[in-house]
Write a protein that holds these residues in place. Sequence first.
Motif, PDB file in Angstrom:
ATOM      1  N   ASP A 146       0.853  -1.189   0.000  1.00 42.64           N
ATOM      2  CA  ASP A 146       0.000   0.000   0.000  1.00 42.64           C
ATOM      3  C   ASP A 146       0.887   1.236   0.000  1.00 42.64           C
ATOM      4  O   ASP A 146       1.531   1.551   1.000  1.00 42.64           O
ATOM      5  N   GLU A 147       0.894   1.935  -1.109  1.00 47.74           N
ATOM      6  CA  GLU A 147       1.741   3.122  -1.288  1.00 47.74           C
ATOM      7  C   GLU A 147       1.375   4.225  -0.286  1.00 47.74           C
ATOM      8  O   GLU A 147       2.239   4.927   0.224  1.00 47.74           O
ATOM      9  N   ALA A 148       0.080   4.369   0.019  1.00 47.86           N
ATOM     10  CA  ALA A 148      -0.378   5.462   0.876  1.00 47.86           C
ATOM     11  C   ALA A 148      -0.007   5.259   2.346  1.00 47.86           C
ATOM     12  O   ALA A 148      -0.048   6.221   3.121  1.00 47.86           O
ATOM     13  N   ALA A 149       0.333   4.060   2.756  1.00 51.77           N
ATOM     14  CA  ALA A 149       0.656   3.803   4.162  1.00 51.77           C
ATOM     15  C   ALA A 149       2.016   4.365   4.558  1.00 51.77           C
ATOM     16  O   ALA A 149       2.253   4.629   5.729  1.00 51.77           O
ATOM     17  N   VAL A 150       2.907   4.571   3.593  1.00 50.15           N
ATOM     18  CA  VAL A 150       4.239   5.120   3.889  1.00 50.15           C
ATOM     19  C   VAL A 150       4.155   6.640   3.789  1.00 50.15           C
ATOM     20  O   VAL A 150       3.931   7.197   2.723  1.00 50.15           O
ATOM     21  N   LEU A 151       4.318   7.314   4.932  1.00 48.24           N
ATOM     22  CA  LEU A 151       4.204   8.773   4.975  1.00 48.24           C
ATOM     23  C   LEU A 151       5.513   9.465   4.619  1.00 48.24           C
ATOM     24  O   LEU A 151       5.512  10.496   3.959  1.00 48.24           O
ATOM     25  N   LEU A 152       6.634   8.928   5.081  1.00 41.20           N
ATOM     26  CA  LEU A 152       7.928   9.541   4.806  1.00 41.20           C
ATOM     27  C   LEU A 152       8.982   8.453   4.687  1.00 41.20           C
ATOM     28  O   LEU A 152       9.149   7.643   5.592  1.00 41.20           O
ATOM     29  N   LEU A 153       9.639   8.457   3.546  1.00 40.22           N
ATOM     30  CA  LEU A 153      10.751   7.535   3.333  1.00 40.22           C
ATOM     31  C   LEU A 153      11.741   8.255   2.438  1.00 40.22           C
ATOM     32  O   LEU A 153      11.561   8.359   1.232  1.00 40.22           O
ATOM     33  N   ASN A 154      12.791   8.794   3.060  1.00 39.40           N
ATOM     34  CA  ASN A 154      13.816   9.499   2.294  1.00 39.40           C
ATOM     35  C   ASN A 154      14.685   8.487   1.576  1.00 39.40           C
ATOM     36  O   ASN A 154      15.019   7.433   2.117  1.00 39.40           O
ATOM     37  N   GLU A 155      15.068   8.828   0.367  1.00 43.06           N
ATOM     38  CA  GLU A 155      15.922   7.945  -0.417  1.00 43.06           C
ATOM     39  C   GLU A 155      17.361   8.077   0.084  1.00 43.06           C
ATOM     40  O   GLU A 155      17.815   9.167   0.418  1.00 43.06           O
ATOM     41  N   ARG A 156      18.075   6.988   0.100  1.00 39.95           N
ATOM     42  CA  ARG A 156      19.455   6.974   0.599  1.00 39.95           C
ATOM     43  C   ARG A 156      20.417   7.452  -0.472  1.00 39.95           C
ATOM     44  O   ARG A 156      20.532   6.839  -1.518  1.00 39.95           O
ATOM     45  N   GLY A 157      21.082   8.542  -0.224  1.00 40.30           N
ATOM     46  CA  GLY A 157      22.189   9.029  -1.041  1.00 40.30           C
ATOM     47  C   GLY A 157      21.948   9.080  -2.535  1.00 40.30           C
ATOM     48  O   GLY A 157      22.851   8.809  -3.292  1.00 40.30           O
ATOM     49  N   THR A 158      20.755   9.403  -2.958  1.00 47.02           N
ATOM     50  CA  THR A 158      20.478   9.463  -4.394  1.00 47.02           C
ATOM     51  C   THR A 158      20.374  10.915  -4.855  1.00 47.02           C
ATOM     52  O   THR A 158      19.688  11.202  -5.821  1.00 47.02           O
ATOM     53  N   GLU A 159      21.051  11.799  -4.160  1.00 50.68           N
ATOM     54  CA  GLU A 159      20.981  13.203  -4.542  1.00 50.68           C
ATOM     55  C   GLU A 159      21.850  13.435  -5.779  1.00 50.68           C
ATOM     56  O   GLU A 159      23.055  13.205  -5.768  1.00 50.68           O
ATOM     57  N   THR A 160      21.234  13.900  -6.823  1.00 47.09           N
ATOM     58  CA  THR A 160      21.970  14.257  -8.030  1.00 47.09           C
ATOM     59  C   THR A 160      21.816  15.756  -8.214  1.00 47.09           C
ATOM     60  O   THR A 160      20.737  16.311  -8.015  1.00 47.09           O
ATOM     61  N   VAL A 161      22.884  16.391  -8.582  1.00 48.16           N
ATOM     62  CA  VAL A 161      22.875  17.843  -8.748  1.00 48.16           C
ATOM     63  C   VAL A 161      22.616  18.151 -10.221  1.00 48.16           C
ATOM     64  O   VAL A 161      23.323  17.680 -11.103  1.00 48.16           O
ATOM     65  N   ASP A 162      21.585  18.931 -10.441  1.00 46.03           N
ATOM     66  CA  ASP A 162      21.255  19.349 -11.805  1.00 46.03           C
ATOM     67  C   ASP A 162      22.229  20.455 -12.214  1.00 46.03           C
ATOM     68  O   ASP A 162      22.460  21.406 -11.471  1.00 46.03           O
ATOM     69  N   GLU A 163      22.803  20.357 -13.387  1.00 45.11           N
ATOM     70  CA  GLU A 163      23.791  21.335 -13.848  1.00 45.11           C
ATOM     71  C   GLU A 163      23.178  22.724 -14.051  1.00 45.11           C
ATOM     72  O   GLU A 163      23.863  23.727 -13.950  1.00 45.11           O
ATOM     73  N   ASP A 164      21.875  22.780 -14.330  1.00 48.24           N
ATOM     74  CA  ASP A 164      21.217  24.068 -14.556  1.00 48.24           C
ATOM     75  C   ASP A 164      20.685  24.693 -13.273  1.00 48.24           C
ATOM     76  O   ASP A 164      20.149  25.797 -13.299  1.00 48.24           O
TER      77      ASP A 164
END
Length: 178
Positions: A146-164
């Motif tokens: 159930d997608e709606a049951a998860v309120l907050l789940l931060n992704e681990r280290g997947t931060e990508t910096v946009d060049e623009d």
Amino acid sequence: MANSLQKQLMKAGLADEKKARKAKQQKREDVNKAKRGEIEMEDPADRARRLREEKAEADRQREAQRKAEREKKEIAAQIKQMIEQSRLERNGEVAFQFVQDKKIKKAYVTGNQQKQLERGQIAIVALGESFELVPTVVAEKIRQRDEAAVLLLNERGTETVDEDDPYKDFPIPDDLMW
């Protein structure tokens, strides 16, 4: 034969002449319409078969609906069991804010739990009207059901910096509270 039955019904007081005439007239009209091709007189065997098919289809639809409701209840029970078995104590003094049902909610957690939430090591999931902290592995299993049951789940280290991105040189500080 029909007249004798009609006469018997009239003698018993269950029918009167007006109703009998109306029934005869309706029957004549139906026969005439069938002859002209306006309506089709349905064979009793065809009608019975059609009614059986309609009933069977309605039964299949009701059974499919019951099955869907049963599966929904089973999934809800599985989610509740997973949360109750793996929830973490959250008796801290640091307020961590998140969104639930388009409202900002606060969870008081420890400093360590706050860092784990930010890094995506633990997650916040809904349990009825309240919420609980669970490990990320459990939150992923809950998300599959159930997608709606998860309120907050931060992704681990997947931060990508946009060049623009004009703010790419200004990272968000870890201790920023909103």
